[in-house]
Scaffold this motif. Structure first.
Motif, PDB file in Angstrom:
ATOM      1  N   GLU A   1       0.850  -1.196   0.000  1.00 37.95           N
ATOM      2  CA  GLU A   1       0.000   0.000   0.000  1.00 37.95           C
ATOM      3  C   GLU A   1       0.885   1.245   0.000  1.00 37.95           C
ATOM      4  O   GLU A   1       1.986   1.239   0.531  1.00 37.95           O
ATOM      5  CB  GLU A   1      -0.909   0.017   1.235  1.00 37.95           C
ATOM      6  CG  GLU A   1      -1.833  -1.181   1.338  1.00 37.95           C
ATOM      7  CD  GLU A   1      -2.955  -1.166   0.307  1.00 37.95           C
ATOM      8  OE1 GLU A   1      -3.232  -0.101  -0.260  1.00 37.95           O
ATOM      9  OE2 GLU A   1      -3.541  -2.230   0.072  1.00 37.95           O
ATOM     10  N   ASP A   2       0.389   2.328  -0.584  1.00 43.13           N
ATOM     11  CA  ASP A   2       1.156   3.564  -0.707  1.00 43.13           C
ATOM     12  C   ASP A   2       0.740   4.619   0.312  1.00 43.13           C
ATOM     13  O   ASP A   2       0.661   5.795   0.010  1.00 43.13           O
ATOM     14  CB  ASP A   2       1.011   4.126  -2.125  1.00 43.13           C
ATOM     15  CG  ASP A   2       1.693   3.238  -3.149  1.00 43.13           C
ATOM     16  OD1 ASP A   2       2.735   2.648  -2.818  1.00 43.13           O
ATOM     17  OD2 ASP A   2       1.181   3.138  -4.269  1.00 43.13           O
ATOM     18  N   TYR A   3       0.453   4.199   1.527  1.00 46.72           N
ATOM     19  CA  TYR A   3       0.074   5.121   2.584  1.00 46.72           C
ATOM     20  C   TYR A   3       1.321   5.656   3.288  1.00 46.72           C
ATOM     21  O   TYR A   3       2.421   5.130   3.122  1.00 46.72           O
ATOM     22  CB  TYR A   3      -0.815   4.421   3.612  1.00 46.72           C
ATOM     23  CG  TYR A   3      -2.097   3.896   3.030  1.00 46.72           C
ATOM     24  CD1 TYR A   3      -3.033   4.762   2.477  1.00 46.72           C
ATOM     25  CD2 TYR A   3      -2.375   2.545   3.031  1.00 46.72           C
ATOM     26  CE1 TYR A   3      -4.217   4.298   1.940  1.00 46.72           C
ATOM     27  CE2 TYR A   3      -3.564   2.066   2.500  1.00 46.72           C
ATOM     28  CZ  TYR A   3      -4.478   2.946   1.955  1.00 46.72           C
ATOM     29  OH  TYR A   3      -5.635   2.472   1.423  1.00 46.72           O
ATOM     30  N   LEU A   4       1.139   6.698   4.085  1.00 43.78           N
ATOM     31  CA  LEU A   4       2.203   7.196   4.941  1.00 43.78           C
ATOM     32  C   LEU A   4       2.484   6.143   6.007  1.00 43.78           C
ATOM     33  O   LEU A   4       1.554   5.644   6.656  1.00 43.78           O
ATOM     34  CB  LEU A   4       1.769   8.505   5.604  1.00 43.78           C
ATOM     35  CG  LEU A   4       2.663   9.043   6.715  1.00 43.78           C
ATOM     36  CD1 LEU A   4       4.057   9.375   6.185  1.00 43.78           C
ATOM     37  CD2 LEU A   4       2.021  10.263   7.354  1.00 43.78           C
ATOM     38  N   LYS A   5       3.753   5.792   6.169  1.00 44.53           N
ATOM     39  CA  LYS A   5       4.133   4.774   7.162  1.00 44.53           C
ATOM     40  C   LYS A   5       5.260   5.340   8.013  1.00 44.53           C
ATOM     41  O   LYS A   5       6.248   5.858   7.471  1.00 44.53           O
ATOM     42  CB  LYS A   5       4.576   3.501   6.453  1.00 44.53           C
ATOM     43  CG  LYS A   5       4.789   2.316   7.362  1.00 44.53           C
ATOM     44  CD  LYS A   5       5.028   1.051   6.526  1.00 44.53           C
ATOM     45  CE  LYS A   5       5.103  -0.181   7.385  1.00 44.53           C
ATOM     46  NZ  LYS A   5       5.278  -1.394   6.550  1.00 44.53           N
ATOM     47  N   ILE A   6       5.109   5.263   9.337  1.00 42.40           N
ATOM     48  CA  ILE A   6       6.080   5.845  10.257  1.00 42.40           C
ATOM     49  C   ILE A   6       6.494   4.814  11.302  1.00 42.40           C
ATOM     50  O   ILE A   6       5.649   4.229  11.981  1.00 42.40           O
ATOM     51  CB  ILE A   6       5.496   7.086  10.968  1.00 42.40           C
ATOM     52  CG1 ILE A   6       5.094   8.153   9.938  1.00 42.40           C
ATOM     53  CG2 ILE A   6       6.505   7.652  11.967  1.00 42.40           C
ATOM     54  CD1 ILE A   6       4.403   9.356  10.538  1.00 42.40           C
ATOM     55  N   TRP A   7       7.820   4.605  11.418  1.00 46.97           N
ATOM     56  CA  TRP A   7       8.381   3.769  12.458  1.00 46.97           C
ATOM     57  C   TRP A   7       8.857   4.698  13.568  1.00 46.97           C
ATOM     58  O   TRP A   7       9.553   5.686  13.306  1.00 46.97           O
ATOM     59  CB  TRP A   7       9.576   2.995  11.919  1.00 46.97           C
ATOM     60  CG  TRP A   7       9.259   1.944  10.912  1.00 46.97           C
ATOM     61  CD1 TRP A   7       9.189   0.606  11.126  1.00 46.97           C
ATOM     62  CD2 TRP A   7       9.008   2.120   9.499  1.00 46.97           C
ATOM     63  NE1 TRP A   7       8.897  -0.055   9.943  1.00 46.97           N
ATOM     64  CE2 TRP A   7       8.778   0.853   8.936  1.00 46.97           C
ATOM     65  CE3 TRP A   7       8.947   3.241   8.671  1.00 46.97           C
ATOM     66  CZ2 TRP A   7       8.503   0.667   7.591  1.00 46.97           C
ATOM     67  CZ3 TRP A   7       8.662   3.069   7.323  1.00 46.97           C
ATOM     68  CH2 TRP A   7       8.447   1.793   6.799  1.00 46.97           C
ATOM     69  N   SER A   8       8.497   4.409  14.830  1.00 50.13           N
ATOM     70  CA  SER A   8       8.830   5.337  15.916  1.00 50.13           C
ATOM     71  C   SER A   8       9.047   4.592  17.230  1.00 50.13           C
ATOM     72  O   SER A   8       8.745   3.405  17.348  1.00 50.13           O
ATOM     73  CB  SER A   8       7.720   6.375  16.075  1.00 50.13           C
ATOM     74  OG  SER A   8       6.503   5.737  16.403  1.00 50.13           O
ATOM     75  N   HIS A   9       9.569   5.334  18.210  1.00 50.22           N
ATOM     76  CA  HIS A   9       9.722   4.812  19.574  1.00 50.22           C
ATOM     77  C   HIS A   9       9.468   5.939  20.573  1.00 50.22           C
ATOM     78  O   HIS A   9       9.542   7.114  20.228  1.00 50.22           O
ATOM     79  CB  HIS A   9      11.104   4.177  19.782  1.00 50.22           C
ATOM     80  CG  HIS A   9      12.234   5.157  19.780  1.00 50.22           C
ATOM     81  ND1 HIS A   9      12.778   5.658  18.615  1.00 50.22           N
ATOM     82  CD2 HIS A   9      12.915   5.731  20.795  1.00 50.22           C
ATOM     83  CE1 HIS A   9      13.759   6.494  18.912  1.00 50.22           C
ATOM     84  NE2 HIS A   9      13.862   6.565  20.236  1.00 50.22           N
TER      85      HIS A   9
ATOM     86  N   SER B   1       6.735   1.415  17.617  1.00 49.70           N
ATOM     87  CA  SER B   1       5.479   1.294  16.887  1.00 49.70           C
ATOM     88  C   SER B   1       5.712   1.520  15.405  1.00 49.70           C
ATOM     89  O   SER B   1       6.636   2.240  15.019  1.00 49.70           O
ATOM     90  CB  SER B   1       4.479   2.323  17.424  1.00 49.70           C
ATOM     91  OG  SER B   1       3.228   2.186  16.789  1.00 49.70           O
ATOM     92  N   VAL B   2       4.872   0.899  14.594  1.00 46.43           N
ATOM     93  CA  VAL B   2       4.819   1.170  13.163  1.00 46.43           C
ATOM     94  C   VAL B   2       3.374   1.560  12.876  1.00 46.43           C
ATOM     95  O   VAL B   2       2.455   0.789  13.143  1.00 46.43           O
ATOM     96  CB  VAL B   2       5.232  -0.052  12.323  1.00 46.43           C
ATOM     97  CG1 VAL B   2       5.113   0.260  10.838  1.00 46.43           C
ATOM     98  CG2 VAL B   2       6.637  -0.508  12.678  1.00 46.43           C
ATOM     99  N   ASP B   3       3.177   2.768  12.360  1.00 46.28           N
ATOM    100  CA  ASP B   3       1.832   3.302  12.149  1.00 46.28           C
ATOM    101  C   ASP B   3       1.663   3.772  10.714  1.00 46.28           C
ATOM    102  O   ASP B   3       2.592   4.310  10.116  1.00 46.28           O
ATOM    103  CB  ASP B   3       1.583   4.484  13.096  1.00 46.28           C
ATOM    104  CG  ASP B   3       1.702   4.071  14.546  1.00 46.28           C
ATOM    105  OD1 ASP B   3       0.792   3.407  15.030  1.00 46.28           O
ATOM    106  OD2 ASP B   3       2.727   4.409  15.167  1.00 46.28           O
ATOM    107  N   CYS B   4       0.452   3.598  10.195  1.00 45.63           N
ATOM    108  CA  CYS B   4       0.131   4.048   8.848  1.00 45.63           C
ATOM    109  C   CYS B   4      -1.037   5.022   8.894  1.00 45.63           C
ATOM    110  O   CYS B   4      -1.926   4.896   9.747  1.00 45.63           O
ATOM    111  CB  CYS B   4      -0.215   2.855   7.960  1.00 45.63           C
ATOM    112  SG  CYS B   4       1.210   1.806   7.623  1.00 45.63           S
ATOM    113  N   TYR B   5      -1.009   5.973   7.952  1.00 46.68           N
ATOM    114  CA  TYR B   5      -2.027   7.023   7.907  1.00 46.68           C
ATOM    115  C   TYR B   5      -2.478   7.246   6.471  1.00 46.68           C
ATOM    116  O   TYR B   5      -1.696   7.081   5.533  1.00 46.68           O
ATOM    117  CB  TYR B   5      -1.466   8.339   8.456  1.00 46.68           C
ATOM    118  CG  TYR B   5      -1.064   8.259   9.900  1.00 46.68           C
ATOM    119  CD1 TYR B   5      -1.962   8.583  10.909  1.00 46.68           C
ATOM    120  CD2 TYR B   5       0.211   7.837  10.256  1.00 46.68           C
ATOM    121  CE1 TYR B   5      -1.596   8.494  12.240  1.00 46.68           C
ATOM    122  CE2 TYR B   5       0.584   7.745  11.588  1.00 46.68           C
ATOM    123  CZ  TYR B   5      -0.318   8.080  12.569  1.00 46.68           C
ATOM    124  OH  TYR B   5       0.039   7.991  13.883  1.00 46.68           O
TER     125      TYR B   5
END
Length: 117
Positions: free
Chosen positions: A42-50, A57-61
């Motif tokens: 998928e071509d959504y925004l994906k952010i890896w964070s701590h 966490s890995v989150d998509c928007y």
């Protein structure tokens, strides 16, 4: 002559109609950014964070808008088909164009908000 009940009902109906017309005519910001499940391909925004307390966490928007990111540190961003601005907790804002992937291995930004344009 109209009864008081009919006058009151008519006044309420007119006020409701005016409010509905005003809402449709006056443009507003209808931000609908969504936190969505991450799926491969998928071509959504994906952010890896701590968060600094051992959680990661890995989150998509998806969709345009702005939302709080809670002051987490960002390790990696894949913008997909989205232009992004992230707002760090120091007050800086950084724009990242679509179709970019950026890693922050040494000094990750601590982010307060993210915005999809």
């Amino acid at each position: 002559m109209m009864s008081r009940t009919k006058k009151a009902a008519r006044s309420v109906a007119v006020a409701f109609a005016a409010a509905a017309a005003f809402t449709m005519v006056v443009p507003g910001n209808a931000y609908a950014i969504d936190h969505i499940p991450c799926r491969g391909g998928e071509d959504y925004l994906k952010i890896w964070s701590h968060d600094g307390a051992g959680r990661s966490s890995v989150d998509c928007y998806a969709n345009r808008g702005r939302t709080s990111f809670g002051g987490w540190w960002i390790d990696k961003i894949s913008t997909g088909n989205n232009d992004l601005i992230y707002y760090d907790v120091n007050g800086d804002s950084v724009k990242i164009e679509r179709w970019h992937e950026i890693s922050f291995p040494n000094r990750p930004p601590k982010v307060g908000d993210i915005e999809i344009l």
